[in-house]
Design an enzyme around this catalytic site. Structure first.
Site, PDB file in Angstrom:
ATOM      1  N   GLN A  34     -29.593  26.542  20.578  1.00  0.00           N
ATOM      2  CA  GLN A  34     -28.962  26.159  21.846  1.00  0.00           C
ATOM      3  C   GLN A  34     -29.814  25.331  22.804  1.00  0.00           C
ATOM      4  O   GLN A  34     -29.339  24.339  23.364  1.00  0.00           O
ATOM      5  CB  GLN A  34     -28.478  27.419  22.584  1.00  0.00           C
ATOM      6  CG  GLN A  34     -27.710  27.088  23.843  1.00  0.00           C
ATOM      7  CD  GLN A  34     -27.249  28.288  24.660  1.00  0.00           C
ATOM      8  OE1 GLN A  34     -26.883  28.133  25.808  1.00  0.00           O
ATOM      9  NE2 GLN A  34     -27.243  29.476  24.116  1.00  0.00           N
ATOM     10  N   GLU A  69     -32.836  33.410  24.040  1.00  0.00           N
ATOM     11  CA  GLU A  69     -32.331  33.477  25.410  1.00  0.00           C
ATOM     12  C   GLU A  69     -32.776  34.703  26.220  1.00  0.00           C
ATOM     13  O   GLU A  69     -33.390  34.586  27.276  1.00  0.00           O
ATOM     14  CB  GLU A  69     -30.793  33.435  25.342  1.00  0.00           C
ATOM     15  CG  GLU A  69     -30.067  33.709  26.648  1.00  0.00           C
ATOM     16  CD  GLU A  69     -30.228  32.599  27.666  1.00  0.00           C
ATOM     17  OE1 GLU A  69     -30.091  31.435  27.291  1.00  0.00           O
ATOM     18  OE2 GLU A  69     -30.495  32.901  28.847  1.00  0.00           O
ATOM     19  N   ASP A  71     -31.752  29.260  27.636  1.00  0.00           N
ATOM     20  CA  ASP A  71     -31.517  28.184  26.671  1.00  0.00           C
ATOM     21  C   ASP A  71     -31.000  26.917  27.359  1.00  0.00           C
ATOM     22  O   ASP A  71     -31.684  25.899  27.418  1.00  0.00           O
ATOM     23  CB  ASP A  71     -30.494  28.642  25.623  1.00  0.00           C
ATOM     24  CG  ASP A  71     -31.125  29.529  24.564  1.00  0.00           C
ATOM     25  OD1 ASP A  71     -32.343  29.464  24.385  1.00  0.00           O
ATOM     26  OD2 ASP A  71     -30.389  30.282  23.916  1.00  0.00           O
ATOM     27  N   GLY A 127     -29.328  35.313  50.270  1.00  0.00           N
ATOM     28  CA  GLY A 127     -29.715  34.318  51.269  1.00  0.00           C
ATOM     29  C   GLY A 127     -29.649  34.944  52.654  1.00  0.00           C
ATOM     30  O   GLY A 127     -29.599  36.172  52.797  1.00  0.00           O
ATOM     31  N   GLY A 128     -29.621  34.137  53.657  1.00  0.00           N
ATOM     32  CA  GLY A 128     -29.574  34.645  55.022  1.00  0.00           C
ATOM     33  C   GLY A 128     -28.175  35.084  55.446  1.00  0.00           C
ATOM     34  O   GLY A 128     -28.002  35.640  56.531  1.00  0.00           O
TER      35      GLY A 128
END
Ligand code: COA
Length: 415
Positions: free
Chosen positions: A17, A139, A168, A247-248
């Protein structure tokens, strides 16, 4: 229409892959990709996870569009002769063999460089230089070693791998960028170079926000946007954050109407600070707009669990698509949890060429993911993957081999 990489010739020595994703992208950008496979067997994925007896698997077809296939036994002297010619003919050699395999075949960097000093040799390996450099890697090993598994999943569960093939396909993307950059540098240097994308490094690059959090944790011993805050304990390493947004802007996956029977009746809901008053209005909690306990993002961090529980009471009264329609009117960032079935049937993705139907002479029609990168002056047309050795005569003819010479190579089992 001309394509961005028209004229670039890729000797595609990849399999499985990671490497094939890279060369498929280069083919979609216009490069001539010549895939070299072992006679009789080819890329192992041709036969893996087969759904139609005798037909190349979807695993193979979906990673090898727009390529030509040549069979060469590179362990036979006559086969090596053909590979030498291909190296002289091409601009880039891409490979993702186990560490040392290319050298054992006799194709060291020095030898390739002697045959063609302009050649770029691009490799995917599991690890870069270090204790694991000689290891074979797939993977999930890369996801585990690159920081993804330890930071994915729920706090009270084991480490978890993701469905997205970041080890991959993610590394293939990194390698493609390295190749294009090396081709650009060659226009002024006149020289080839080695390009290496280790899978551990590529996964870590995609997990960089978690290394950010590791350092924040070491400095402050807590992280306010993680679900462990305020009640749970933080240890020495960044914990798994479930579906928190990272995140924020706090976010969560919430149940929608039908969740009892449909495993994908969920929505991702972000309580972006800018639209907090709209969120309160939609769910019928106008009082929260001015209540000190909820009015500021800082204050809300102490109550994220009850806030999302209350929002979920509202989302459970709507299907994920009804909720999307309402929330989008207020610019509240949200996203439906789409199943692969829903994605496959999505007309907008078909219209942009991101989901494409391809016809194959043995397997018939199938769906694939087209080029996700859209260039306005280099359109992508997805064509089917090659049959094993379909282009051996064509390519060898292009290299100057006569029909008699090709017949001799065939008789020797070299192609
Ligand atoms: N003619 C003759 N021999 C060929 C050939 C050809 N056209 N193409 C490949 N081979 C040989 C190789 O020379 C090698 O022989 P050797 O072991 O005697 O040196 C052999 O085939 C097998 O190659 P290898 O890469 O070791 O395959 P594998 O199936 O044992 O391992 C991986 C597969 C993916 C684990 C390994 O290739 C790997 O770690 N690759 C790097 C990381 C990577 O890309 N992983 C993700 C894959 S999606």
């Amino acid at each position: 229409m001309s394509k961005a990489l028209n004229g670039v010739r890729i000797l595609d020595f990849t399999h499985v892959q990671s490497g094939p994703t890279c060369t498929q992208l280069l083919a979609w950008l216009g490069a001539d990709v010549i895939k070299v496979e072992r006679p009789g067997e080819g890329d192992a994925t041709r036969g893996q996870l087969r759904d139609i007896p005798g037909a190349d698997s979807l695993y193979f077809t979906m990673l090898n569009h727009n390529k030509r296939s040549v069979t060469i036994n590179t362990k036979k002297p006559e086969g090596k002769g053909v590979l030498d010619d291909l190296i002289r003919h091409c601009d880039v050699l891409v490979e993702n063999f186990a560490p040392g395999a290319l050298d054992r075949m006799g194709y060291t960097w020095e030898h390739i460089n002697e045959l063609n000093p302009r050649m770029i040799v691009a490799s995917v390996k599991g690890f870069g230089p270090g204790p694991y450099e000689d290891c074979k890697v797939y993977e999930n090993v890369a996801q585990c070693a690159g920081g993804s598994a330890s930071t994915t999943g729920f706090d009270d569960g084991p480490p978890m791998v993701t469905g997205a093939q970041i080890g991959d396909s993610g590394t293939g993307l990194h390698l493609a960028l390295g190749i294009v950059a090396a081709l650009f540098q060659r226009t002024s240097s006149g020289r080839g170079q080695k390009v290496l994308a280790p899978m551990q490094d590529a996964v870590l690059n995609l997990c960089r926000v978690k290394l950010r959090d590791q350092q924040r944790l070491e400095r402050t011993h807590t992280m306010h946007e993680y679900p462990q805050y305020p009640d749970g304990k933080f240890g020495e390493a960044v914990p798994r954050a479930g579906n928190a947004s990272g995140g924020g802007q706090p976010g969560a996956i919430l149940k929608c109407k039908g969740w009892e029977t449909d495993p994908n009746a969920y929505i991702y809901f972000i309580t972006q600070a800018a639209v907090w008053p709209a969120v309160c209005k939609v769910i019928g909690e106008e009082g929260w707009i001015t209540d000190d306990a909820y009015a500021t993002p800082q204050a809300r961090l102490l109550h994220l669990k009850p806030i999302f529980r209350r929002i979920e009471e509202w989302t459970m009264t709507k299907t994920k698509f009804e909720a999307m329609d309402i929330l989008n009117k207020y610019d509240i960032p949200c996203g439906p949890i789409l199943s692969m079935k829903e994605i496959a049937e999505e007309p907008a993705l078909r219209a942009t060429g991101t989901i494409v139907e391809v016809d194959h002479p043995v397997r018939g029609k199938y769906l694939t993911v087209g080029n996700p990168i859209k260039l306005s002056d280099s359109a992508t047309e997805v064509t089917r993957s090659p049959l094993l050795g379909e282009h051996t005569e064509d390519v060898l003819g292009q290299l100057g081999y006569s029909s008699e010479a090709i017949a001799k190579l065939r008789a020797a089992g070299a192609v």
